[in-house]
Design a protein around this motif. Structure first.
Motif, PDB file in Angstrom:
ATOM      1  N   UNK A  26      27.537  45.548  44.756  1.00  0.00           N
ATOM      2  CA  UNK A  26      28.750  44.841  44.352  1.00  0.00           C
ATOM      3  C   UNK A  26      28.550  43.337  44.509  1.00  0.00           C
ATOM      4  N   UNK A  27      28.769  42.595  43.453  1.00  0.00           N
ATOM      5  CA  UNK A  27      28.595  41.141  43.529  1.00  0.00           C
ATOM      6  C   UNK A  27      29.717  40.401  42.822  1.00  0.00           C
ATOM      7  N   UNK A  28      30.803  41.073  42.546  1.00  0.00           N
ATOM      8  CA  UNK A  28      31.911  40.447  41.834  1.00  0.00           C
ATOM      9  C   UNK A  28      32.626  39.470  42.761  1.00  0.00           C
ATOM     10  N   UNK A  29      32.967  38.321  42.224  1.00  0.00           N
ATOM     11  CA  UNK A  29      33.636  37.271  42.986  1.00  0.00           C
ATOM     12  C   UNK A  29      35.146  37.476  43.025  1.00  0.00           C
ATOM     13  N   UNK A  30      35.657  38.334  42.171  1.00  0.00           N
ATOM     14  CA  UNK A  30      37.093  38.512  42.033  1.00  0.00           C
ATOM     15  C   UNK A  30      37.527  39.923  42.400  1.00  0.00           C
ATOM     16  N   UNK A  31      38.809  40.046  42.663  1.00  0.00           N
ATOM     17  CA  UNK A  31      39.434  41.338  42.854  1.00  0.00           C
ATOM     18  C   UNK A  31      40.653  41.365  41.946  1.00  0.00           C
ATOM     19  N   UNK A  32      40.796  42.294  41.079  1.00  0.00           N
ATOM     20  CA  UNK A  32      39.920  43.393  40.717  1.00  0.00           C
ATOM     21  C   UNK A  32      38.655  42.893  40.006  1.00  0.00           C
ATOM     22  N   UNK A  33      37.669  43.765  39.914  1.00  0.00           N
ATOM     23  CA  UNK A  33      36.411  43.389  39.274  1.00  0.00           C
ATOM     24  C   UNK A  33      36.657  43.017  37.814  1.00  0.00           C
ATOM     25  N   UNK A  34      35.711  42.341  37.206  1.00  0.00           N
ATOM     26  CA  UNK A  34      35.872  41.897  35.820  1.00  0.00           C
ATOM     27  C   UNK A  34      36.063  43.075  34.861  1.00  0.00           C
ATOM     28  N   UNK A  35      35.347  44.157  35.089  1.00  0.00           N
ATOM     29  CA  UNK A  35      35.505  45.315  34.201  1.00  0.00           C
ATOM     30  C   UNK A  35      36.878  45.955  34.380  1.00  0.00           C
ATOM     31  N   UNK A  36      37.350  46.064  35.613  1.00  0.00           N
ATOM     32  CA  UNK A  36      38.671  46.627  35.869  1.00  0.00           C
ATOM     33  C   UNK A  36      39.760  45.710  35.313  1.00  0.00           C
ATOM     34  N   UNK A  54      39.841  39.216  29.136  1.00  0.00           N
ATOM     35  CA  UNK A  54      38.611  39.678  29.772  1.00  0.00           C
ATOM     36  C   UNK A  54      37.471  38.687  29.610  1.00  0.00           C
ATOM     37  N   UNK A  55      37.336  38.134  28.416  1.00  0.00           N
ATOM     38  CA  UNK A  55      36.277  37.144  28.172  1.00  0.00           C
ATOM     39  C   UNK A  55      36.523  35.888  29.003  1.00  0.00           C
ATOM     40  N   UNK A  56      37.785  35.443  29.074  1.00  0.00           N
ATOM     41  CA  UNK A  56      38.111  34.276  29.911  1.00  0.00           C
ATOM     42  C   UNK A  56      37.722  34.528  31.363  1.00  0.00           C
ATOM     43  N   UNK A  57      38.031  35.717  31.832  1.00  0.00           N
ATOM     44  CA  UNK A  57      37.745  36.072  33.223  1.00  0.00           C
ATOM     45  C   UNK A  57      36.241  36.098  33.478  1.00  0.00           C
ATOM     46  N   UNK A  58      35.482  36.685  32.566  1.00  0.00           N
ATOM     47  CA  UNK A  58      34.032  36.777  32.729  1.00  0.00           C
ATOM     48  C   UNK A  58      33.405  35.385  32.734  1.00  0.00           C
ATOM     49  N   UNK A  59      33.941  34.465  31.933  1.00  0.00           N
ATOM     50  CA  UNK A  59      33.386  33.107  31.915  1.00  0.00           C
ATOM     51  C   UNK A  59      33.680  32.354  33.208  1.00  0.00           C
ATOM     52  N   UNK A  60      34.694  32.776  33.968  1.00  0.00           N
ATOM     53  CA  UNK A  60      34.981  32.140  35.255  1.00  0.00           C
ATOM     54  C   UNK A  60      34.093  32.684  36.368  1.00  0.00           C
ATOM     55  N   UNK A  61      33.406  33.764  36.102  1.00  0.00           N
ATOM     56  CA  UNK A  61      32.619  34.437  37.138  1.00  0.00           C
ATOM     57  C   UNK A  61      31.197  33.890  37.165  1.00  0.00           C
ATOM     58  N   UNK A  62      31.017  32.797  37.882  1.00  0.00           N
ATOM     59  CA  UNK A  62      29.708  32.186  38.058  1.00  0.00           C
ATOM     60  C   UNK A  62      29.688  31.520  39.437  1.00  0.00           C
TER      61      UNK A  62
END
Length: 73
Positions: A26-36, A54-62
């Motif tokens: 598990x390496x997701x920075x957010x809760x819930x995970x990006x896929x969820x 979802x795309x906006x959220x994934x682009x924030x995950x860095x």
């Protein structure tokens, strides 16, 4: 008909969550995970807005992005 189309867009997320994601730590920075998050956004807002969120959220995950609890609006 719309629920059938939603399910078609949710199938790749389910496949990822149950077959690919468990293979990696598990390496997701957010809760819930990006896929969820994307799954919930599609269910709540429909395909277009859900995928957009979802795309906006994934682009924030860095590494230099934010983290923490980020529910679907």
């Amino acid at each position: 008909m719309r629920s059938f189309i939603k399910k078609i867009f949710l199938i790749p997320i389910w496949i990822y969550q149950y077959s690919i994601s468990p293979l990696f730590p598990s390496s997701c920075r957010f809760s819930p995970t990006c896929s969820q998050y994307t799954k919930e956004a599609i269910e709540k807002h429909g395909i277009r807005k859900g995928i957009s969120l979802g795309i906006k959220r994934i682009t924030k995950c860095h590494p230099w992005g934010s983290s923490g609890y980020d529910p679907v609006p």
